[in-house]
Scaffold this active site. Sequence first.
Site, PDB file in Angstrom:
ATOM      1  CD  GLN A 181     -15.681   6.814  12.166  1.00  0.00           C
ATOM      2  OE1 GLN A 181     -16.704   6.797  12.836  1.00  0.00           O
ATOM      3  NE2 GLN A 181     -14.509   7.201  12.669  1.00  0.00           N
ATOM      4  CG  ASP A 240     -11.255   7.502  -0.420  1.00  0.00           C
ATOM      5  OD1 ASP A 240     -12.293   8.171  -0.534  1.00  0.00           O
ATOM      6  OD2 ASP A 240     -10.122   7.977  -0.586  1.00  0.00           O
ATOM      7  CG  ASN A 272      -7.046   4.383   4.142  1.00  0.00           C
ATOM      8  OD1 ASN A 272      -8.078   4.116   3.537  1.00  0.00           O
ATOM      9  ND2 ASN A 272      -6.589   5.624   4.230  1.00  0.00           N
ATOM     10  NE  ARG A 290      -7.172   9.455  -5.668  1.00  0.00           N
ATOM     11  CZ  ARG A 290      -6.327  10.478  -5.689  1.00  0.00           C
ATOM     12  NH1 ARG A 290      -5.826  10.900  -6.845  1.00  0.00           N
ATOM     13  NH2 ARG A 290      -5.968  11.093  -4.581  1.00  0.00           N
TER      14      ARG A 290
END
Length: 355
Positions: free
Chosen positions: A117, A133, A73, A196
């Site tokens: 992952q 994402d 992220n 999303r």
Amino acid sequence: MKINANLSDLEQIVGRVASYTFDMDLTWDWPGGVAYYGVSRAFEVTGEQAYLERMKEWVDEYIDAGLPDWTVNTCAMGHMLLTLYEQTKDEKYAEIIHSKLDYLENDALRFGDRVLQHTVSSGNDFPEQCWADTLFMAAYFMLRAGILFDKKHLINDALHQFYWHINYLQDDNDALWYHGYNHIKQDHMSGIYWARANAWAAYTMARAARILPEGYLYPPMMHIWSSLRDQLAAIKKLQKEDGLWGTVLDYPEAYGEVSATAGIGAAMVTQGNPLHAKYVQKALDGLLANIAGNGRVLNVSGGTAVMNDISGYLGIDRKWAQGWGQGLALAFLTSVIEELKKNEARVDQKSVDAL
């Protein structure tokens, strides 16, 4: 693609959205990564130097304060760094970019056929799970970096991630994307078509197809083109009358969610099918109806893990402004601005040719 919008008005709205984004208390994590990606697109499309200068000021101050450890992220912040390095050639930005790339290549957790992952901390957050994402946070970043630095192995790894995320997350029958996949249990956990997640997939696939030179020479790109084509063909049928897509795509009672709508709309503009213009127009009108006068993007769902069931998705709050809402709104608005400018250029060229 024919879109009914005023170029000057949209540029002013982009300015308000960007200004609100800069005033948010964002950190070096994925909300900031998506938000400042949107601002970097605003700079690239409008040429407004103030966007570049404010991004540079924010990054430089954060570097002095100290950067966090890398996760999938936090690699999303690399998008803005790519723009800053491309514009300034300052090696300090390149060093951070390469540090993120080194993490993704050598230290990030992977499973199966070297599939990334999804991670949000230094721990093993979601063992052998892939989430849609990750395509924005890591794969699209790797692709952009590979193109910028002419690193074929990065391009190949990025396309490899797209290939396997498509295989794990996209339903073969209806072409919609699940939010996540658990490789240990061999299932899609909640089995929900979260909007999303579909936006992350559609937008990054559309951008990959747009920015990769001679993309047709890379076999995985054929997979991406077909995946995106079928996904958008399915998604367009699920748009609500107000132009939004529901936070759970195939559940009619789901509330309309603005960040997903922006990502899907941007994907449609980028893909460039002229028959998608009516869906893009509705999505644009729906987005504009959800931007406050101060540039705050409204009705954006909060951070959402792969939930246990549909009620988990429907219960996510929409009260607060979110970095990903600001960033995806900017991605959509700038895609429309780019398209309007292309249309104007075509008209001008036709006028010249007619002389």
